[in-house]
Design a protein around this motif. Structure first.
Motif, short mmCIF file in Angstrom:
data_model
loop_
_atom_site.label_atom_id
_atom_site.label_comp_id
_atom_site.label_asym_id
_atom_site.label_seq_id
_atom_site.Cartn_x
_atom_site.Cartn_y
_atom_site.Cartn_z
N UNK A 1 0.84 -1.20 0.00
CA UNK A 1 0.00 0.00 0.00
C UNK A 1 0.87 1.24 0.00
N UNK A 2 1.92 1.24 0.80
CA UNK A 2 2.86 2.36 0.83
C UNK A 2 3.53 2.52 -0.53
N UNK A 3 3.99 1.40 -1.10
CA UNK A 3 4.65 1.45 -2.41
C UNK A 3 3.73 2.04 -3.47
N UNK A 4 2.50 1.59 -3.50
CA UNK A 4 1.55 2.08 -4.50
C UNK A 4 1.22 3.55 -4.26
N UNK A 5 1.06 3.93 -3.01
CA UNK A 5 0.77 5.32 -2.69
C UNK A 5 1.89 6.26 -3.08
N UNK A 6 3.12 5.83 -2.87
CA UNK A 6 4.26 6.65 -3.29
C UNK A 6 4.37 6.72 -4.81
N UNK A 7 4.16 5.59 -5.47
CA UNK A 7 4.26 5.55 -6.94
C UNK A 7 3.20 6.43 -7.60
N UNK A 8 2.01 6.47 -7.02
CA UNK A 8 0.92 7.26 -7.59
C UNK A 8 0.85 8.67 -7.01
N UNK B 1 -0.01 9.59 -4.13
CA UNK B 1 -1.16 9.76 -3.25
C UNK B 1 -0.74 10.04 -1.82
N UNK B 2 0.46 9.63 -1.44
CA UNK B 2 0.96 9.83 -0.08
C UNK B 2 2.08 10.85 -0.10
N UNK B 3 2.09 11.70 0.90
CA UNK B 3 3.25 12.56 1.08
C UNK B 3 4.38 11.71 1.68
N UNK B 4 5.58 12.21 1.59
CA UNK B 4 6.71 11.49 2.17
C UNK B 4 6.54 11.35 3.68
#
Length: 80
Positions: A24-31, A33-36
């Motif tokens: 989920x973290x990987x996908x969020x970073x790739x897209x 959607x998540x801040x660092x």
């Protein structure tokens, strides 16, 4: 023949949650959607679950899986 599922302990449940959180973290970073900062907070939970030494083979396997996942996501987080 059905496989016997080991009893769930709080430690196993935390490790399972952390292992599920890595993609989920990987996908969020790739897209994007998540801040660092958010990804780092989620990763800190994952890292926390691996701090305790485990005797149970299932817990050891899950902790290694989480550690490898954390290594994979540290590179994109460092680039952010």
């Amino acid at each position: 023949m059905s496989r016997e599922i080991p009893p769930a302990t709080p430690e196993i449940n935390r490790l399972r949650a952390a292992a599920a959180l890595i993609p989920i973290i990987e996908a969020g970073l790739a897209a994007s959607r998540f801040t660092a900062e958010r990804a780092a907070l989620m990763a800190s939970f994952c890292e926390w679950t691996t701090q305790k030494p485990y005797d149970d083979p299932e817990a050891i396997r899950l902790a290694e899986r989480v550690r490898h996942g954390l290594q994979r996501i540290k590179l994109p987080m460092a680039a952010s």
